[in-house]
Design a protein around this motif. Structure first.
Motif, PDB file in Angstrom:
ATOM      1  N   GLU A  25       0.832  -1.207   0.000  1.00 57.01           N
ATOM      2  CA  GLU A  25       0.000   0.000   0.000  1.00 57.01           C
ATOM      3  C   GLU A  25       0.862   1.251   0.000  1.00 57.01           C
ATOM      4  O   GLU A  25       0.537   2.248  -0.651  1.00 57.01           O
ATOM      5  CB  GLU A  25      -0.919  -0.019   1.223  1.00 57.01           C
ATOM      6  CG  GLU A  25      -2.008  -1.080   1.140  1.00 57.01           C
ATOM      7  CD  GLU A  25      -2.863  -1.110   2.396  1.00 57.01           C
ATOM      8  OE1 GLU A  25      -2.629  -0.258   3.284  1.00 57.01           O
ATOM      9  OE2 GLU A  25      -3.738  -1.976   2.482  1.00 57.01           O
ATOM     10  N   LEU A  28       2.276   1.788  -3.508  1.00 59.73           N
ATOM     11  CA  LEU A  28       1.253   2.267  -4.435  1.00 59.73           C
ATOM     12  C   LEU A  28       0.947   3.731  -4.194  1.00 59.73           C
ATOM     13  O   LEU A  28       0.699   4.494  -5.145  1.00 59.73           O
ATOM     14  CB  LEU A  28      -0.015   1.420  -4.297  1.00 59.73           C
ATOM     15  CG  LEU A  28       0.095  -0.041  -4.787  1.00 59.73           C
ATOM     16  CD1 LEU A  28      -1.193  -0.799  -4.478  1.00 59.73           C
ATOM     17  CD2 LEU A  28       0.390  -0.079  -6.286  1.00 59.73           C
ATOM     18  N   SER A  29       0.965   4.132  -2.910  1.00 62.92           N
ATOM     19  CA  SER A  29       0.724   5.547  -2.608  1.00 62.92           C
ATOM     20  C   SER A  29       1.871   6.404  -3.125  1.00 62.92           C
ATOM     21  O   SER A  29       1.669   7.541  -3.573  1.00 62.92           O
ATOM     22  CB  SER A  29       0.543   5.740  -1.097  1.00 62.92           C
ATOM     23  OG  SER A  29       1.738   5.413  -0.407  1.00 62.92           O
ATOM     24  N   LEU A  31       3.553   5.734  -5.848  1.00 58.48           N
ATOM     25  CA  LEU A  31       3.323   5.841  -7.294  1.00 58.48           C
ATOM     26  C   LEU A  31       2.219   6.833  -7.600  1.00 58.48           C
ATOM     27  O   LEU A  31       2.248   7.509  -8.645  1.00 58.48           O
ATOM     28  CB  LEU A  31       2.971   4.470  -7.875  1.00 58.48           C
ATOM     29  CG  LEU A  31       4.128   3.466  -7.983  1.00 58.48           C
ATOM     30  CD1 LEU A  31       3.620   2.121  -8.459  1.00 58.48           C
ATOM     31  CD2 LEU A  31       5.193   4.003  -8.943  1.00 58.48           C
ATOM     32  N   ASP A  32       1.222   6.914  -6.720  1.00 57.42           N
ATOM     33  CA  ASP A  32       0.157   7.899  -6.955  1.00 57.42           C
ATOM     34  C   ASP A  32       0.709   9.308  -6.935  1.00 57.42           C
ATOM     35  O   ASP A  32       0.305  10.155  -7.738  1.00 57.42           O
ATOM     36  CB  ASP A  32      -0.939   7.744  -5.892  1.00 57.42           C
ATOM     37  CG  ASP A  32      -1.726   6.443  -6.081  1.00 57.42           C
ATOM     38  OD1 ASP A  32      -1.701   5.928  -7.229  1.00 57.42           O
ATOM     39  OD2 ASP A  32      -2.320   5.949  -5.117  1.00 57.42           O
ATOM     40  N   ASP A  33       1.632   9.553  -5.967  1.00 57.10           N
ATOM     41  CA  ASP A  33       2.199  10.893  -5.862  1.00 57.10           C
ATOM     42  C   ASP A  33       3.361  11.123  -6.833  1.00 57.10           C
ATOM     43  O   ASP A  33       3.621  12.266  -7.236  1.00 57.10           O
ATOM     44  CB  ASP A  33       2.689  11.132  -4.421  1.00 57.10           C
ATOM     45  CG  ASP A  33       1.540  11.148  -3.416  1.00 57.10           C
ATOM     46  OD1 ASP A  33       0.398  11.413  -3.862  1.00 57.10           O
ATOM     47  OD2 ASP A  33       1.793  10.868  -2.229  1.00 57.10           O
ATOM     48  N   PRO A  35       4.412   9.276 -10.222  1.00 55.84           N
ATOM     49  CA  PRO A  35       4.250   8.232 -11.257  1.00 55.84           C
ATOM     50  C   PRO A  35       5.556   7.859 -11.968  1.00 55.84           C
ATOM     51  O   PRO A  35       5.641   6.796 -12.572  1.00 55.84           O
ATOM     52  CB  PRO A  35       3.249   8.857 -12.244  1.00 55.84           C
ATOM     53  CG  PRO A  35       2.555   9.926 -11.474  1.00 55.84           C
ATOM     54  CD  PRO A  35       3.561  10.471 -10.502  1.00 55.84           C
ATOM     55  N   ARG A  41       7.721   1.244  -8.684  1.00 52.08           N
ATOM     56  CA  ARG A  41       6.860   0.441  -9.561  1.00 52.08           C
ATOM     57  C   ARG A  41       7.412  -0.985  -9.661  1.00 52.08           C
ATOM     58  O   ARG A  41       6.650  -1.957  -9.610  1.00 52.08           O
ATOM     59  CB  ARG A  41       6.799   1.104 -10.935  1.00 52.08           C
ATOM     60  CG  ARG A  41       5.870   0.375 -11.902  1.00 52.08           C
ATOM     61  CD  ARG A  41       5.717   1.129 -13.214  1.00 52.08           C
ATOM     62  NE  ARG A  41       4.893   2.315 -13.065  1.00 52.08           N
ATOM     63  CZ  ARG A  41       5.344   3.561 -12.998  1.00 52.08           C
ATOM     64  NH1 ARG A  41       6.643   3.800 -13.082  1.00 52.08           N
ATOM     65  NH2 ARG A  41       4.527   4.592 -12.854  1.00 52.08           N
TER      66      ARG A  41
END
Length: 858
Positions: A25, A28-29, A31-33, A35, A41
């Motif tokens: 998690e 993934l957070s 990568l959200d902020d 990319p 990744r």
């Protein structure tokens, strides 16, 4: 950035505690902020895999691969693709990009696998253009027939004709490289892309090989006439024109290629032959002269003369071309070819009615070789057609006793004999024209026969055959309705045939009798002309077998009790050739008899007890009569000469045995001379660059030639050729230039002398020529030929031809003189003759006659 770093640290701590989902998690957070964080990744994808969530892992790896490709990070992209492929099939575009990356990095196997996977996927999705693009890359990496065929068929389906044609062309080339036929692939390539010059060339040449000449010309013509055409394209088009019997169109094409690249003699030979066959004699002569000049510059004139002789044997020329050939052979001292060409010229001139020039040709042939076969018969054809004095002059040259006729005798010819003479002349002329492929002239002569002698073909088998050969069916206005001959006609024909046979019998007996010594002399001369032992045996068995009209003639060299070291057999037309074992056994048995008896003559072989040991061989090969003569070198038996008759029992006359023994003795001498010449050339040291024997061999060669001349009572001449004063030339142009000049001279001289002649380097600027079978008076003809041959050799440092000063001395060939004395005398006299020639000025020639009386006293 500081916040993202803290999150990554937090995720790592979760991993240390084994809390994988919490760590995932956090990544993934991140990568959200952020990319663009490929590290997060990649880690997230690994965690998805750890949690057995392949779909999410595949999405992340796919996105990571695309980013790495965009950043040209090929190494990581390959690793990412392989990991992605283990989870599930990547997208087709990704597979294609992976193959491209692998190809650039040199990984050939992975590239091919990637391209093939992409091609299969594209074809399943009907994305054929993209599949074609990938196939091009596959064929570029591995141009196997399978890959090229896939590419060609897909390109043809998509109407990409250039790609399809190129692929089919490459398949054809690959087939030819493997030794197979590539024509079917060239044909498919041409169907796709006829504008491709290489495809058209290959396809057109294949059509030419298959014999489809007209289609080949249609295919090759645009390619050959294009401004960018290659020499091989124009050559193929030219040869297609030759094959289509259009030599006048091929002439400028092939000759232009020969001028730029002088190595196409075979093609030019075909062109000359086709020009001759098409009766374009002027163009053929012009081309031959141009080719001669070119080959002369290249130093290959001797090879050119042999080449042109072979061409004209297959394609008979006209009289003017024969005149050119005669000059050519004469300048090269090729007596045999020279005489053959003169005889051909005689036949053509006689057939055309030019009897005066025909007589001149016959006279020139008789001047070189009065024993040439058939000269007397040809002279008889001129009887009453040329001046009587001219006729007698030629007859005297031939030593033909019956050739002299008086003018009064000519006038006594009865009128009834003139008609057969006219018919025979016309038939002979037609036969000659057919032989030389001059059908139009032959048809004209046969037309005259048809008018003057209607239905003569019913009585003459020879005339009937001439009509068939010319493709003519005689037609007459008053065709007979009843073709069955009356009894009276049949009786008349039978009586005429009987009279003709009765008249012919005595003439044949006189003409073909074995004791015809003129023919025997010709056989002897022929075997002495041979340069090796095999040539002597070959000439002997063929000439003797034909002269005696024997079924077989065998000559073998062997000592008694041993197998033959050499054996040759002549077989008459239609007679079965003997096997090796039969020849060996026959020679062994007959030689043992010859050692005991001398000549062996057996009329009935089957009843001869002395031949019982070879009865099976004589029976299987139908041997009915045999005549054998031993070959003896002094008292030693060295071989045997055998005549066999298979069609009948033959009674051998005493004359047969005497004459055959005479020829056998001459065969032994000729074979020994050939061995001696060969040994001298083998032992003598020859200069590699000029081809001349070195001075150390001078005396040995002279001794060998003098001994041979004494044995055969033949003439011999020594000729010294001087090309300038050595010291003066060396001072003016240097030693190297002088040596180069002598090398060129040596090569030219050696290429233009007979096999029986020998050239020796006499000193720095002189050459000695030992001329066998040549009188000193005839040596001046050799001088003229040598000057013509050396006309293109320039003096060092100038553009002027070299000076050739010649001293000539004929040897005194008498059996009572010692060979050493003969050699010493002729050498001294040749040097004196050269000194006299030098004193007379440049380009002089002087022959010094022998002082026979002084030599005899000595």
């Amino acid at each position: 950035m500081a916040d993202i770093s803290k999150r990554i640290e937090k995720a790592e701590k979760y991993l240390q505690k084994g809390k994988v989902e919490s760590a995932l998690e956090e990544y993934l957070s991140v990568l959200d902020d952020d990319p663009g964080n490929d590290g997060a990744r990649h880690t997230a994808a690994d965690l998805f895999l750890q949690l057995d969530r392949g779909t999410e892992a595949s999405a992340l790896l796919s996105e990571l691969f695309d980013r790495q490709i965009a950043a040209s990070d090929n190494v990581r992209a390959v690793l990412t693709y392989k990991k992605l492929a283990r989870i599930g099939p990547p997208k087709l575009g990704q597979t294609l990009r992976f193959a491209e990356v692998s190809e650039r990095s040199g990984s050939r196997r992975e590239a091919l696998e990637g391209y093939n996977t992409a091609i299969e996927g594209f074809l399943e999705e009907s994305r054929e253009n993209e599949a074609l693009s990938a196939l091009r890359r596959v064929a570029g990496i591995e141009a196997s027939q399978e890959n090229l065929k896939r590419l060609a068929e897909l390109a043809a389906k998509l109407n990409d004709r250039k790609t399809a044609g190129d692929a089919f062309l490459k398949i054809g080339l690959s087939e030819e490289k493997d030794g197979h036929i590539g024509f079917p692939w060239y044909e498919r390539a041409f169907q796709q892309d006829p504008s491709n010059s290489e495809i058209a060339f290959r396809y057109g040449r294949g059509l030419l090989d298959k014999g489809d000449i007209n289609h080949a010309i249609e295919v090759l013509e645009p390619t050959a006439n294009a401004q960018t055409s290659l020499p091989e394209h124009r050559e193929a088009y030219g040869m297609a024109l030759v094959a289509a019997h259009r030599p006048l169109e091929a002439y400028p094409i092939l000759w232009a290629l020969q001028e730029k690249s002088p190595g196409r003699l075979e093609e030019i030979g075909a062109l000359i032959g086709e020009l001759l066959s098409g009766e374009h004699y002027q163009q053929a002569l012009e081309l031959a002269r141009k080719l001669e000049a070119q080959q002369q510059r290249l130093g290959a004139r001797r090879e050119f003369i042999t080449f042109l002789r072979d061409v004209t044997k297959a394609h008979p020329p006209d009289a003017e071309f024969l005149q050119y050939l005669i000059e050519l052979f004469n300048s090269a001292n090729r007596e045999h070819d020279y005489c053959d060409a003169l005889i051909q010229l005689f036949q053509l001139l006689y057939a055309s009615g030019d009897f005066i020039r025909a007589a001149d040709a016959l006279d020139r042939a008789a001047e070189v070789d009065p024993y040439l076969e058939g000269l007397e018969r040809r002279l008889e054809l001129l009887h009453g057609k040329i001046d009587a004095n001219r006729y007698r002059a030629i007859a005297n040259r031939l030593r033909h006793a019956g050739a002299e006729t008086t003018a009064g005798e000519e006038e006594k010819a009865v009128e009834s004999e003139s008609e057969p003479t006219i018919l025979e002349d016309l038939m002979l002329q037609a036969e000659i024209f057919l032989q030389y492929s001059m059908r139009s002239k032959a048809v004209e002569r046969l037309g005259r026969i048809q008018k003057l002698f209607p239905r003569e073909e019913d009585r003459s088998e020879k005339l009937r055959q001439l009509y068939l050969n010319a493709g003519i069916v005689p037609e007459y206005e008053d065709e007979a309705t009843d073709e069955t001959p009356s009894p009276g006609t049949a009786t008349a024909k039978s009586e005429a045939a009987a009279v003709q046979s009765a008249n012919a019998a005595p003439s044949m007996h006189g003409e073909d009798a074995v004791d015809n010594f003129a023919r025997v002399t010709e056989i002897t001369r022929n075997i002495y002309r041979q340069s090796n032992v095999k040539g002597v045996l070959f000439a002997a068995v063929n000439d003797i077998g034909r002269h005696w009209k024997a079924s077989r003639c065998i000559a073998g060299l062997c000592t008694p009790g041993k197998p033959p070291s050499a054996a040759l057999e002549y077989c008459a037309p239609g007679v079965k050739q003997s096997d090796v074992m039969t020849i060996v056994r026959t020679i062994a048995v007959l030689q043992n008899l010859a050692v005991q008896r001398g000549s062996v003559a057996i009329e009935n072989v089957s009843a001869a007890p002395e031949l019982a040991a070879i009865y099976q061989h004589t029976k299987s090969f139908d041997m009915k009569s045999v005549l054998a003569s031993p070959l003896c070198d002094g008292d030693e038996h060295v071989g045997i000469l055998i005549l066999e008759q298979t069609d009948r029992q033959r009674q051998w006359r005493a004359t047969d045995m005497v004459v055959l023994k005479t020829i056998a003795d001459q065969m032994v001498l000729a074979a020994n001379n050939a061995k001696l010449r060969s040994l001298m050339k083998t032992l003598a040291v020859t200069d590699e660059k000029s081809g001349l024997l070195k001075r150390a061999s001078y005396i040995d060669v002279m001794m060998a030639e003098v001994k041979r001349s004494v044995q055969t009572s033949a003439a011999m001449t020594l000729m010294l050729l001087n090309f300038g004063k050595a010291s003066t030339l060396a001072r003016e142009v240097g030693e190297a230039a002088v040596e180069g000049m002598m090398q060129n001279i040596g090569q030219s001289v050696c290429a233009n002398i007979r096999q029986t002649d020998t050239a020796i380097r006499y000193d720095r600027t002189s050459i000695a020529l030992v001329l066998g079978d040549t009188k000193d008076t005839n040596a001046f003809f050799v001088v003229d030929k040598m000057r013509k041959v050396l006309a293109n050799v320039k003096a060092p440092g100038t553009e002027h031809p070299i000076n050739v000063t010649v001293g000539i001395a004929g040897a005194v060939i008498q059996k009572e003189y010692d060979a050493v004395d003969i050699v010493t005398e002729v050498i001294n006299r040749a040097e004196q003759a050269l000194d006299l020639a030098i004193s007379q000025g440049p380009n002089s020639a002087h022959a010094l006659a022998p002082l026979v009386e002084a030599a005899a006293v000595a």
